[in-house]
Design a protein around this motif. Structure first.
Motif, PDB file in Angstrom:
ATOM      1  N   HIS A 552       0.415  -1.132   0.584  1.00 49.46           N
ATOM      2  CA  HIS A 552       0.152   0.306  -0.087  1.00 49.46           C
ATOM      3  C   HIS A 552       0.519   1.383  -0.114  1.00 49.46           C
ATOM      4  O   HIS A 552       1.872   1.535   0.946  1.00 49.46           O
ATOM      5  CB  HIS A 552      -0.969  -0.161   1.440  1.00 49.46           C
ATOM      6  N   PHE A 553       0.816   2.289  -1.199  1.00 47.70           N
ATOM      7  CA  PHE A 553       1.067   3.385  -0.826  1.00 47.70           C
ATOM      8  C   PHE A 553       0.299   4.451  -0.886  1.00 47.70           C
ATOM      9  O   PHE A 553      -0.423   5.066  -2.242  1.00 47.70           O
ATOM     10  CB  PHE A 553       2.625   3.531  -2.367  1.00 47.70           C
ATOM     11  N   ALA A 554      -0.329   5.407  -0.094  1.00 48.98           N
ATOM     12  CA  ALA A 554      -1.204   6.105   0.071  1.00 48.98           C
ATOM     13  C   ALA A 554      -2.385   5.708  -0.412  1.00 48.98           C
ATOM     14  O   ALA A 554      -2.761   5.294   0.261  1.00 48.98           O
ATOM     15  CB  ALA A 554      -0.491   7.493  -0.704  1.00 48.98           C
ATOM     16  N   ARG A 555      -2.547   6.558  -2.097  1.00 47.37           N
ATOM     17  CA  ARG A 555      -4.046   5.796  -1.927  1.00 47.37           C
ATOM     18  C   ARG A 555      -4.105   5.099  -3.763  1.00 47.37           C
ATOM     19  O   ARG A 555      -4.924   4.495  -3.679  1.00 47.37           O
ATOM     20  CB  ARG A 555      -4.692   7.196  -3.086  1.00 47.37           C
ATOM     21  N   PHE A 556      -2.860   3.907  -3.362  1.00 43.32           N
ATOM     22  CA  PHE A 556      -2.523   2.810  -4.194  1.00 43.32           C
ATOM     23  C   PHE A 556      -2.581   1.226  -3.225  1.00 43.32           C
ATOM     24  O   PHE A 556      -1.842   1.574  -2.127  1.00 43.32           O
ATOM     25  CB  PHE A 556      -1.712   2.889  -5.133  1.00 43.32           C
ATOM     26  N   ARG A 557      -3.369   0.642  -3.878  1.00 42.61           N
ATOM     27  CA  ARG A 557      -2.691  -0.551  -3.362  1.00 42.61           C
ATOM     28  C   ARG A 557      -2.399  -2.062  -4.028  1.00 42.61           C
ATOM     29  O   ARG A 557      -3.832  -1.944  -5.037  1.00 42.61           O
ATOM     30  CB  ARG A 557      -4.126  -0.671  -2.257  1.00 42.61           C
ATOM     31  N   ILE A 558      -1.901  -2.243  -3.638  1.00 36.36           N
ATOM     32  CA  ILE A 558      -1.761  -3.721  -4.645  1.00 36.36           C
ATOM     33  C   ILE A 558      -2.020  -4.822  -3.556  1.00 36.36           C
ATOM     34  O   ILE A 558      -1.099  -5.278  -2.890  1.00 36.36           O
ATOM     35  CB  ILE A 558      -0.704  -3.906  -6.199  1.00 36.36           C
ATOM     36  N   GLU A 559      -2.263  -6.268  -3.857  1.00 37.64           N
ATOM     37  CA  GLU A 559      -2.423  -7.656  -3.526  1.00 37.64           C
ATOM     38  C   GLU A 559      -2.442  -8.759  -3.989  1.00 37.64           C
ATOM     39  O   GLU A 559      -2.868  -8.687  -5.823  1.00 37.64           O
ATOM     40  CB  GLU A 559      -3.142  -7.577  -2.153  1.00 37.64           C
ATOM     41  N   GLY A 560      -1.422  -9.591  -3.769  1.00 38.25           N
ATOM     42  CA  GLY A 560      -1.891 -10.978  -4.614  1.00 38.25           C
ATOM     43  C   GLY A 560      -2.118 -12.229  -3.259  1.00 38.25           C
ATOM     44  O   GLY A 560      -0.785 -12.120  -2.098  1.00 38.25           O
ATOM     45  N   GLY A 561      -2.769 -12.974  -3.712  1.00 34.39           N
ATOM     46  CA  GLY A 561      -2.483 -14.370  -2.724  1.00 34.39           C
ATOM     47  C   GLY A 561      -2.762 -15.648  -3.326  1.00 34.39           C
ATOM     48  O   GLY A 561      -3.114 -15.903  -4.950  1.00 34.39           O
ATOM     49  N   VAL A 562      -2.801 -16.625  -2.905  1.00 33.83           N
ATOM     50  CA  VAL A 562      -2.784 -18.052  -3.516  1.00 33.83           C
ATOM     51  C   VAL A 562      -4.281 -18.901  -2.125  1.00 33.83           C
ATOM     52  O   VAL A 562      -3.750 -18.225  -0.741  1.00 33.83           O
ATOM     53  CB  VAL A 562      -1.607 -18.702  -3.651  1.00 33.83           C
ATOM     54  N   PHE A 563      -4.583 -19.551  -2.275  1.00 28.29           N
ATOM     55  CA  PHE A 563      -5.743 -20.378  -1.705  1.00 28.29           C
ATOM     56  C   PHE A 563      -5.709 -22.370  -1.861  1.00 28.29           C
ATOM     57  O   PHE A 563      -5.389 -22.493  -2.996  1.00 28.29           O
ATOM     58  CB  PHE A 563      -6.638 -19.889  -1.968  1.00 28.29           C
ATOM     59  N   ARG A 564      -6.413 -22.385  -1.412  1.00 28.42           N
ATOM     60  CA  ARG A 564      -6.682 -23.682  -1.040  1.00 28.42           C
ATOM     61  C   ARG A 564      -7.085 -24.313  -0.021  1.00 28.42           C
ATOM     62  O   ARG A 564      -6.818 -24.041   0.907  1.00 28.42           O
ATOM     63  CB  ARG A 564      -4.931 -24.574  -1.808  1.00 28.42           C
ATOM     64  N   THR A 565      -8.311 -25.075  -1.048  1.00 27.53           N
ATOM     65  CA  THR A 565      -9.467 -26.079  -0.074  1.00 27.53           C
ATOM     66  C   THR A 565      -9.820 -27.420   0.088  1.00 27.53           C
ATOM     67  O   THR A 565      -9.137 -27.204  -1.390  1.00 27.53           O
ATOM     68  CB  THR A 565     -10.213 -25.410   0.503  1.00 27.53           C
ATOM     69  N   ARG A 566      -9.087 -28.257   0.583  1.00 27.06           N
ATOM     70  CA  ARG A 566      -9.226 -29.514   0.417  1.00 27.06           C
ATOM     71  C   ARG A 566     -10.360 -30.723   1.138  1.00 27.06           C
ATOM     72  O   ARG A 566     -10.089 -30.043   2.389  1.00 27.06           O
ATOM     73  CB  ARG A 566      -7.835 -30.517   0.593  1.00 27.06           C
ATOM     74  N   ILE A 567     -11.173 -30.846   0.513  1.00 24.59           N
ATOM     75  CA  ILE A 567     -12.538 -31.793   1.550  1.00 24.59           C
ATOM     76  C   ILE A 567     -12.820 -32.812   1.229  1.00 24.59           C
ATOM     77  O   ILE A 567     -12.588 -33.238  -0.064  1.00 24.59           O
ATOM     78  CB  ILE A 567     -14.587 -30.709   1.207  1.00 24.59           C
ATOM     79  N   GLY A 594      -4.963  -8.181  -7.885  1.00 21.31           N
ATOM     80  CA  GLY A 594      -5.709  -7.258  -7.515  1.00 21.31           C
ATOM     81  C   GLY A 594      -5.318  -5.779  -7.225  1.00 21.31           C
ATOM     82  O   GLY A 594      -4.509  -5.926  -6.640  1.00 21.31           O
ATOM     83  N   SER A 595      -5.824  -4.357  -7.077  1.00 22.77           N
ATOM     84  CA  SER A 595      -5.538  -2.964  -6.502  1.00 22.77           C
ATOM     85  C   SER A 595      -6.323  -2.585  -6.494  1.00 22.77           C
ATOM     86  O   SER A 595      -7.429  -2.407  -7.350  1.00 22.77           O
ATOM     87  CB  SER A 595      -4.569  -2.823  -8.100  1.00 22.77           C
ATOM     88  N   ALA A 596      -6.555  -1.168  -5.806  1.00 19.07           N
ATOM     89  CA  ALA A 596      -6.924  -0.161  -5.603  1.00 19.07           C
ATOM     90  C   ALA A 596      -6.972   1.163  -6.408  1.00 19.07           C
ATOM     91  O   ALA A 596      -5.964   0.563  -5.087  1.00 19.07           O
ATOM     92  CB  ALA A 596      -8.033  -0.704  -4.640  1.00 19.07           C
ATOM     93  N   PHE A 597      -7.323   1.913  -6.237  1.00 18.29           N
ATOM     94  CA  PHE A 597      -6.948   3.399  -5.999  1.00 18.29           C
ATOM     95  C   PHE A 597      -8.091   4.346  -5.811  1.00 18.29           C
ATOM     96  O   PHE A 597      -9.299   4.109  -6.627  1.00 18.29           O
ATOM     97  CB  PHE A 597      -5.813   3.767  -7.580  1.00 18.29           C
ATOM     98  N   SER A 598      -7.433   5.253  -4.940  1.00 17.35           N
ATOM     99  CA  SER A 598      -8.401   6.141  -4.126  1.00 17.35           C
ATOM    100  C   SER A 598      -7.820   7.468  -4.596  1.00 17.35           C
ATOM    101  O   SER A 598      -6.972   8.398  -4.648  1.00 17.35           O
ATOM    102  CB  SER A 598      -9.431   5.343  -3.154  1.00 17.35           C
ATOM    103  N   TRP A 599      -9.359   8.646  -5.213  1.00 15.93           N
ATOM    104  CA  TRP A 599      -9.012   9.434  -5.192  1.00 15.93           C
ATOM    105  C   TRP A 599     -10.368  10.450  -4.318  1.00 15.93           C
ATOM    106  O   TRP A 599     -10.907   9.877  -3.853  1.00 15.93           O
ATOM    107  CB  TRP A 599      -9.117  10.138  -6.445  1.00 15.93           C
ATOM    108  N   ASP A 600     -10.220  11.450  -4.050  1.00 15.63           N
ATOM    109  CA  ASP A 600     -10.920  12.456  -2.957  1.00 15.63           C
ATOM    110  C   ASP A 600     -12.446  12.060  -3.867  1.00 15.63           C
ATOM    111  O   ASP A 600     -13.484  12.499  -2.840  1.00 15.63           O
ATOM    112  CB  ASP A 600     -10.569  13.853  -3.274  1.00 15.63           C
ATOM    113  N   ASP A 601     -12.862  11.953  -4.929  1.00 17.71           N
ATOM    114  CA  ASP A 601     -14.711  12.129  -5.075  1.00 17.71           C
ATOM    115  C   ASP A 601     -14.494  10.176  -6.116  1.00 17.71           C
ATOM    116  O   ASP A 601     -15.260  10.604  -6.767  1.00 17.71           O
ATOM    117  CB  ASP A 601     -14.573  13.123  -5.680  1.00 17.71           C
ATOM    118  N   GLY A 602     -14.122   9.114  -5.535  1.00 19.23           N
ATOM    119  CA  GLY A 602     -14.202   8.149  -5.922  1.00 19.23           C
ATOM    120  C   GLY A 602     -13.106   6.944  -5.499  1.00 19.23           C
ATOM    121  O   GLY A 602     -12.069   7.189  -5.120  1.00 19.23           O
TER     122      GLY A 602
END
Length: 741
Positions: A552-567, A594-602
């Motif tokens: 995360h850098f002020a108004r910018f965010r980026i993320e990633g990950g892995v997942f696994r479910t076994r039943i 994923g990533s996200a960027f925000s500003w004052d009005d959006g």
């Protein structure tokens, strides 16, 4: 906050509020000075206030008509609630006053009537490592009319079928029947018929919801094989910060099918007592798909409602009772999750379906609790009935009888949150008594499950850079089958998760859970009085793992990950006498970015998820995947919104792109391809400055007029020569108007 008053009423209400502020000021201060661990990035001030509520439990109430705009600075570290709030509001014209143990009022020094915000601008998120948090603002912005709309823009949650009454929900590829589902804290037991939805719910009644994808904490409830979903419905406090009354009426008209949906809500607070009533009625014809063909059995005839009564003492002790219901009653495809399955026509193409779900919950809590005594007591009962007509031939005039499937659950929990200097521990006991009954013309059958559990979950902040959560629960279940069969078993479930700030901008997080869930009840419509259980069904178990990075850098965010479910040993019986113990091993795994960027009005948000599922080692399809999983593949979503505050106008939209997938393709038959599609939705919303109580909105859904069946829809991989799937609506124009009073 949306207030309902005339000019005279507003003046009177302001006077009462001022008096209440003076009376409650001494009670409010202890909560204001309590310390919490904050990690709020620089973001729009309205979003930062929502995070403030999530962290502290203090509701933020907007008095007056001014907008909350601008950007909040980052707020991090262990701070008093009042200090954190002061930082969030710094640089604005906003002031605050604590009006109660867990309520703070925000006011503006400027008298500009641009926009009001709802008291409920908050989430029920708990900061889990794989949590998906859907706030009331998300639900309002998406203008959801069904469960698909609620999760629009969240590709980790896929909702198949274009008919609300047959929609199936998958979290990271796992069917919702393998999750711990609750509504207002009450465990749900809604599995009746594989052609129907499991948990159908009206978005108009929802305040917020939380999804724990994969790894779920112990206090989410028993049976969290692939995670948990908690739905929270609205109450009077979401609209009124003090004594008063009001209401709203919202009407939406969809030109595709001429579907009219109207919601009427009223609420009041007086002397600690609260009441809310909300009702929705929808009626319309069959809609048209992108190919301009009417989708058989897609008409709308739905009624839903919510009633709540509550009393809260001056000390914060709160007792509430709620009753929520939904009823869908219309002509549907004979198998309501597909238009037609081709072959010798031995049944009518359509038949009447009636789905009736009800949920009653009594809750006791202390909203002003501190220290080691913060109780939460829940007692709930829910009931779902599906009735379908049966026929002796291929036409409606060969009607034979009406079959009924009925599931219900009596459940409850008693828990307490123990506050610690570095976090808290939630410990408690819970129980459920679930039944699944089938009522046929010549026989009746039933299976039952009784469970008692004990659990504890710790959520700790070991340092400013490290969070740790871990929990354990033990369960004992007694299973009752057809013809007097009985068995019992017990098991342990555990989980651990955490996150660590590697730098000031980069955080690593990971989690693992191992779950014991006992024996799941069979679907009502496959129960057979001749079933032989042999040595008895095996208890279902699972494990979940997730890991990822967030930058995360002020108004910018980026993320990633892995997942696994076994039943393991997931029970999915069939009607045949030897199929009572039919079970599979299921695995769903993938990654997300994923990533996200925000500003004052959006803001703009982009998310991509790849989900690959197998059933006993073979790629999953929608037939063998009933109640287990579905072919999902790759999905990309984009969300964007911008607000023009001086004009009181918001515009935005979302895009969903599902990529073509040939992993199931049989090169000889040509069966198994998942076709790709691109769906674009747009909206504009305006609140006239001269009439701030009125909200006008227009939506265009499926702008490109795509002909498609959304991922998770039954039979979409079989090709049009075997299964005719339920196509989604083609280009649709919706107009909405909401008036508060």
């Amino acid at each position: 906050m949306r207030r309902f008053a005339s000019i005279a009423g507003s003046r009177c209400g302001a006077s009462l509020c001022a008096l209440a502020f003076l009376v409650t000021a001494s009670e409010a201060r202890p909560q204001a000075v309590a310390s919490f661990d904050f990690r709020i990035d620089a973001k729009p001030r309205l979003s930062a206030l929502a995070d403030f509520t999530t962290t502290t439990g203090i509701q933020v109430v907007r008095l007056g008509g001014g907008a909350i705009s601008g950007t909040s600075p980052a707020v991090s570290g262990r701070l008093a609630a009042e200090s954190a709030l002061r930082e969030i509001l710094s640089g604005s014209n906003l002031t605050y006053r604590f009006t109660g143990p867990r309520t703070v009022a925000i006011e503006s020094s400027l008298d500009i009537a641009i926009e009001t915000i709802s008291v409920s601008e908050a989430s029920i998120g708990r900061g889990g490592v794989s949590e998906i948090d859907i706030t009331s603002a998300d639900i309002e912005r998406r203008n959801a009319t069904d469960l698909r709309g609620v999760f629009r823009g969240e590709p980790s949650v896929v909702v198949g079928s274009s008919l609300p009454m047959s929609q199936k929900l998958y979290v990271q590829g796992i069917d919702e029947t393998n999750l711990a589902i609750s509504i207002d804290g009450s465990r749900q037991n809604n599995k009746v018929f594989h052609h129907n939805a499991t948990t159908m719910i009206d978005p108009n009644l929802l305040r917020a919801l939380r999804v724990d994808a994969g790894v779920a904490p112990a206090d989410s409830g028993p049976g969290a094989l692939g995670g948990a979903i908690a739905y929270l419905t609205k109450d009077a406090r979401d609209f009124l910060a003090a004594d008063g009354f009001g209401g709203s009426i919202k009407s939406t008209f969809n030109l595709n099918g001429n579907v009219s949906t109207t919601n009427l809500t009223s609420y009041s607070r007086q002397g600690g007592f609260e009441a809310l009533g909300s009702f929705t009625y929808g009626k319309g014809s069959e809609f048209r798909a992108g190919n301009d063909e009417q989708v058989l059995g897609s008409s709308t005839n739905v009624l839903s409602g919510l009633g709540k009564l509550a009393y809260q003492s001056a000390e914060g002790r709160r007792l509430s009772i709620s009753h929520e219901l939904i009823r869908d009653d219309a002509i549907r495809p004979f198998r309501a999750n597909a238009v037609q399955i081709y072959g010798p026509q031995m049944t009518p193409l359509v038949r009447p379906y009636t789905l009736d779900r009800q949920n009653t919950v009594v809750t006791y809590s202390n909203d002003s609790a501190e220290g080691w005594w913060d109780p939460n007591v829940v007692l709930g009962y829910n009931r779902t009935q599906v009735a379908v007509d049966q026929y002796a031939g291929a036409t409606l005039d060969t009607y034979s009888h009406t079959s009924k499937g009925l599931t219900d659950s009596l459940n409850g929990k008693l828990e307490n949150k123990f506050a610690l200097p570095i976090g808290d521990i939630v410990a408690g006991i819970d129980f459920y008594r679930d039944r699944a009954r089938s009522i046929e013309q010549t026989y009746r059958t039933a299976e039952t499950a009784d469970n008692v559990g004990a659990y504890a979950q710790a959520r700790l902040k070991l340092a400013n850079s490290t969070k740790l959560s871990f929990g354990l629960r033990g369960d004992h279940q007694q299973f009752g089958g057809i013809n007097g069969f009985r068995s019992s078993d017990h098991g342990l479930s555990s989980n651990v998760s955490g996150e660590h700030a590697l730098t000031s901008h980069l955080t690593a997080k990971a989690g693992y859970s191992n779950v014991w869930a006992g024996v799941p009840l069979a679907e009502n419509y496959v129960q057979n009085p001749a079933w032989n259980y042999g040595a008895g069904p095996r208890s279902v178990t699972s494990d979940n793992a997730t890991a990822g990075l967030v930058a995360h850098f002020a108004r910018f965010r980026i993320e990633g990950g892995v997942f696994r479910t076994r039943i393991w040993d997931a029970r999915v019986p069939l009607w045949a006498a030897a199929m009572a113990l039919r079970a599979f091993d299921v695995q769903s795994q993938g990654f997300h970015i994923g990533s996200a960027f925000s500003w004052d009005d959006g803001f703009v948000r982009l998310r991509f998820v790849r989900t690959d599922a197998t059933i006993s080692g073979r790629p999953a399809d929608s037939y063998f995947g009933k109640y287990l999983t579905a072919p999902i593949g790759d999905i990309l979503t984009v969300q964007v919104e911008h607000r023009f505050a001086p004009l009181s106008l918001a515009i935005g939209g979302d895009v969903e792109i599902a990529f073509e997938d040939d992993s199931l393709l049989n090169p000889v038959t040509g069966i198994g391809r998942l076709d790709g599609y691109e769906v674009v939705n747009l909206f504009a919303e305006h609140r006239p400055i001269a009439v701030p109580s009125l909200t006008l909105r227009g939506d265009v859904r499926n702008l490109l007029n795509q002909t498609y069946a959304a991922r998770g829809t039954y039979g979409l991989e079989y090709g049009s020569g075997i299964v005719r799937p339920l196509y989604d609506p083609g280009r649709s124009y919706l107009v909405s108007a909401k008036l508060t009073f």
